[in-house]
Design an enzyme around this catalytic site. Structure first.
Site, short mmCIF file in Angstrom:
data_model
loop_
_atom_site.label_atom_id
_atom_site.label_comp_id
_atom_site.label_asym_id
_atom_site.label_seq_id
_atom_site.Cartn_x
_atom_site.Cartn_y
_atom_site.Cartn_z
N LYS A 97 0.84 -1.21 0.00
CA LYS A 97 0.00 0.00 0.00
C LYS A 97 0.87 1.25 0.00
CE LYS A 97 -1.82 1.70 3.94
NZ LYS A 97 -1.60 3.14 4.18
N ASN A 98 1.88 1.28 0.87
CA ASN A 98 2.63 2.52 1.05
C ASN A 98 3.70 2.74 -0.02
OD1 ASN A 98 1.00 3.00 3.19
ND2 ASN A 98 2.50 2.46 4.75
N ARG B 60 -4.30 10.12 4.12
CA ARG B 60 -3.05 10.84 4.36
C ARG B 60 -2.24 10.88 3.07
NH1 ARG B 60 -0.22 14.29 7.66
NH2 ARG B 60 2.00 14.01 7.23
N CYS C 40 -5.70 7.93 8.99
CA CYS C 40 -5.94 7.40 10.35
C CYS C 40 -5.59 8.48 11.38
CB CYS C 40 -5.05 6.18 10.59
SG CYS C 40 -5.62 4.77 9.67
N ARG D 228 -0.44 14.83 12.85
CA ARG D 228 0.02 14.53 11.48
C ARG D 228 0.13 15.82 10.65
NH1 ARG D 228 -2.06 8.87 9.29
NH2 ARG D 228 0.02 8.91 8.41
N PRO D 229 0.96 16.75 11.11
CA PRO D 229 1.15 18.01 10.37
C PRO D 229 1.90 17.79 9.05
CG PRO D 229 2.75 17.82 12.11
CD PRO D 229 1.83 16.64 12.25
N ILE D 230 2.02 18.84 8.27
CA ILE D 230 2.79 18.74 7.02
C ILE D 230 3.85 19.84 6.97
CG2 ILE D 230 0.91 17.65 5.69
CD1 ILE D 230 0.59 20.44 4.30
N ASP D 231 4.26 20.29 8.17
CA ASP D 231 5.24 21.39 8.22
C ASP D 231 6.56 21.05 7.51
OD1 ASP D 231 5.28 19.54 10.48
OD2 ASP D 231 7.05 20.64 11.11
N LEU D 232 6.97 19.77 7.59
CA LEU D 232 8.23 19.39 6.93
C LEU D 232 8.09 19.48 5.41
CD1 LEU D 232 9.12 16.30 9.16
CD2 LEU D 232 10.09 18.59 9.31
N ASP E 186 4.14 0.73 11.96
CA ASP E 186 2.93 0.14 11.37
C ASP E 186 2.70 -1.30 11.82
OD1 ASP E 186 3.14 1.86 8.16
OD2 ASP E 186 2.55 2.50 10.17
N ILE F 270 7.27 7.20 16.90
CA ILE F 270 6.98 7.85 15.61
C ILE F 270 5.71 8.68 15.64
CG2 ILE F 270 6.63 7.48 13.13
CD1 ILE F 270 9.44 6.70 14.11
N ARG G 289 -8.65 -0.63 4.23
CA ARG G 289 -7.78 0.40 3.64
C ARG G 289 -6.40 -0.18 3.31
NH1 ARG G 289 -7.88 5.98 6.66
NH2 ARG G 289 -6.45 6.24 4.93
C1 EPZ Z 1 3.82 7.06 6.08
O1 EPZ Z 1 3.03 8.08 6.66
C2 EPZ Z 1 2.91 5.84 6.00
N1 EPZ Z 1 1.74 6.13 5.18
C3 EPZ Z 1 2.45 5.44 7.40
O2 EPZ Z 1 1.69 4.25 7.28
C4 EPZ Z 1 3.68 5.15 8.26
O3 EPZ Z 1 3.27 4.88 9.57
C5 EPZ Z 1 4.61 6.38 8.25
O4 EPZ Z 1 4.95 6.73 6.90
C6 EPZ Z 1 5.90 6.12 9.03
O5 EPZ Z 1 6.57 5.03 8.47
C7 EPZ Z 1 1.86 6.11 3.83
O6 EPZ Z 1 2.93 5.85 3.28
C8 EPZ Z 1 0.62 6.37 3.03
P1 EPZ Z 1 5.83 10.45 8.28
P2 EPZ Z 1 3.58 9.61 6.71
O7 EPZ Z 1 5.71 11.69 7.48
O8 EPZ Z 1 4.30 9.91 5.46
C9 EPZ Z 1 5.55 13.59 11.81
C10 EPZ Z 1 -0.17 2.82 7.56
O9 EPZ Z 1 -0.70 2.30 8.56
N2 EPZ Z 1 5.54 14.60 10.73
O10 EPZ Z 1 7.08 9.63 8.19
O11 EPZ Z 1 2.47 10.47 7.11
C11 EPZ Z 1 4.25 12.79 11.79
O12 EPZ Z 1 3.23 13.47 12.50
C12 EPZ Z 1 0.29 4.27 7.64
O13 EPZ Z 1 0.06 2.24 6.47
C13 EPZ Z 1 5.64 15.95 11.09
O14 EPZ Z 1 5.72 16.29 12.27
O15 EPZ Z 1 4.62 9.48 7.93
C14 EPZ Z 1 4.66 11.52 12.46
O16 EPZ Z 1 4.64 11.70 13.87
C15 EPZ Z 1 0.04 4.89 9.00
N3 EPZ Z 1 5.62 16.88 10.10
C16 EPZ Z 1 6.11 11.32 11.99
O17 EPZ Z 1 6.54 12.62 11.54
C17 EPZ Z 1 5.52 16.54 8.78
O18 EPZ Z 1 5.53 17.45 7.92
C18 EPZ Z 1 6.24 10.32 10.85
O19 EPZ Z 1 5.47 10.80 9.79
C19 EPZ Z 1 5.43 15.18 8.44
C20 EPZ Z 1 5.45 14.22 9.44
#
Ligand code: EPZ
Length: 415
Positions: free
Chosen positions: A22-23, A92, A116, A121-125, A304, A326, A395
């Site tokens: 999926k991811n 997401r 979920c 789950r911000p997008i600041d990065l 995950d 995480i 999902r």
């Molecule tokens: C991906 O989510 C996966 N989803 C998630 O899988 C997975 O848990 C995650 O990566 C970590 O491996 C998909 O690929 C669709 P991150 P993503 O950005 O990209 C924080 C599942 O069950 N963060 O690595 O959203 C965030 O809040 C799903 O299949 C910021 O603070 O993960 C989190 O605490 C769940 N600012 C951490 O980083 C940002 O701009 C990791 O998030 C972005 C993220």
């Protein structure tokens, strides 16, 4: 919404085959709009998140055809850089369209991503990285608006975010100049996205490492690509065998992708042997303690699979500890496992789990992996459990009830 009715206490026995990740497929689907010609994907999993994403591609003007695990996307007629709410608000992963639309049009407008509820789950990065690439991004009223052609530059992520890494790559592949991304995520799904984009003609080096270099090219073509197997589905199957006991063979496994999960389950007493692309999992109860398990970015223990491991710990007799590093809110199944008789103490990111003789109960899934974890706990419990909210499970799993029933689990689907 349908429910799963699970009768616990039956060991698993048989063979399971892991389907596409999926991811990996979700960012690949978003990236398909960067090309000028059709892409043909194989091993595409049949998941609701994939269906949502194909609908987004259609609304952007792409021609889409899906048959079994094969998907064709032709972006030639795509013309819109704007995603309306609807499917995009559901997931997401829709945030990957920010990178893909900016990469194709130099513009994007889309709703803040859904998905979920694992925390804020911000997008600041993502926003900061795009601004460093010369793209102006504003978020207001739940809508993300981006404008500007990305230009090659050095970008460093404060945290190796999977989604932010994917978005920078998607924006950079047709930008002017060279983009060097440091502190990039190393998850295998990133390498799969880079493999797909390279097949379209992108110039990317360092995929899978912490430093990824993208040399922008004027255009990308079509391609054929096979999606990698889903390491989280494989880990979920391993945890199901640990909770239920028995012996299963899992096909389409890439050992390094599942090593962290296998290592923890071996600590619990499972025998796990690898041969070619298969894993043979044998479990005799009672399980030993897993000790302390910390979720980490790849190649550490994957967040995950954290809920699934908690369910395994709850089925054991000894105490285990999980530290979730995480996400800030990924212990949603704790009240459900307590209702089955598990003793769990939560203190911030740390959960102390003392298993016991779990009893079947009425359970409520609140997210994708939590839902899979409740199925796992129900397999290891005495008596019957009814699990509500299984749409979450759809999902990320093609047919978890059918998959596990094919190896001896007693799971029926009811209203
Ligand atoms: C991906 O989510 C996966 N989803 C998630 O899988 C997975 O848990 C995650 O990566 C970590 O491996 C998909 O690929 C669709 P991150 P993503 O950005 O990209 C924080 C599942 O069950 N963060 O690595 O959203 C965030 O809040 C799903 O299949 C910021 O603070 O993960 C989190 O605490 C769940 N600012 C951490 O980083 C940002 O701009 C990791 O998030 C972005 C993220």
């Amino acid at each position: 919404m349908e429910d799963y009715i699970v009768s616990g206490g039956y060991p698993l026995c048989g063979r399971l085959s892991v389907y596409g990740a999926k991811n990996a497929v979700l960012p690949v689907l978003a990236g398909s709009i960067l090309g000028s010609d059709a892409v043909f994907l194989k091993n595409c999993p049949r998941l609701s998140d994939v269906s949502y994403t194909l609908e987004i591609l259609r609304r952007l003007g792409c021609r889409v055809a899906a048959e079994g695990g094969e998907v064709m996307i032709n972006p030639a007629s795509a013309s819109s850089w704007r995603l309306d709410a609807g499917p995009a608000g559901e997931m997401r992963s829709s945030v990957n369209f920010l990178g893909a639309l900016v990469g194709r049009y130099g513009r994007a407008e889309l709703p803040m991503p859904g998905g979920c509820r694992l925390g804020s789950r911000p997008i600041d990065l993502h926003v900061r990285a795009f601004r460093e690439m010369g793209v102006n991004v504003e978020v207001s009223g739940g809508v993300i608006r981006a404008e500007g052609r990305p230009r090659g530059t050095d970008v460093r992520l404060d945290f190796p975010s999977v989604g932010a890494t994917e978005n920078v790559i998607l924006a950079a592949v047709m930008s002017k100049g060279i983009t060097t991304l440091s502190n990039a995520a190393r998850e295998p799904e990133i390498a799969d996205l880079c493999g797909f984009l390279t097949a379209m003609g992108a110039k990317i080096r360092g995929a899978g490492t912490g430093t990824i270099r993208v040399e922008g090219v004027p255009s990308l073509g079509g391609c054929e690509y096979e999606i990698m197997p889903d390491r989280i589905v494989a880990g979920t199957y391993m945890c199901a065998a640990a909770a239920a006991g028995g012996e299963i063979e899992i096909e389409n496994v890439i050992r390094p992708h599942v090593e962290a999960v296998a290592d923890v389950l071996v600590r619990c007493g499972a025998d796990i042997a690898f041969a070619d692309d298969r894993a043979l999992v044998r479990v005799r109860h009672p399980l030993r303690s897993a000790g302390v398990v910390r979720t980490e970015v790849y190649p550490g223990f994957p967040t995950d699979c954290q809920s699934q491991l908690m369910a395994v710990m709850a089925c054991g007799r000894e105490k285990g500890v999980i530290v979730e590093n995480i996400f800030e809110n990924r212990f949603r199944i704790v009240p459900e496992l307590r209702r089955m008789g598990a003793e769990i103490r939560v203190n911030g990111p740390k959960a102390e789990v003392r298993g016991g003789a779990l009893r079947g109960a009425e359970l409520f899934a609140g997210d994708l992996r939590g839902g899979a974890a409740l199925v796992i706990a129900a397999l290891g419990a005495r008596g019957e459990s009814r699990i509500h909210g299984v749409d979450y499970i759809a999902r990320g799993y093609q047919d978890l009830a059918g998959e596990l029933s094919s190896v001896g689990a007693r799971i029926s689907v009811g209203k």
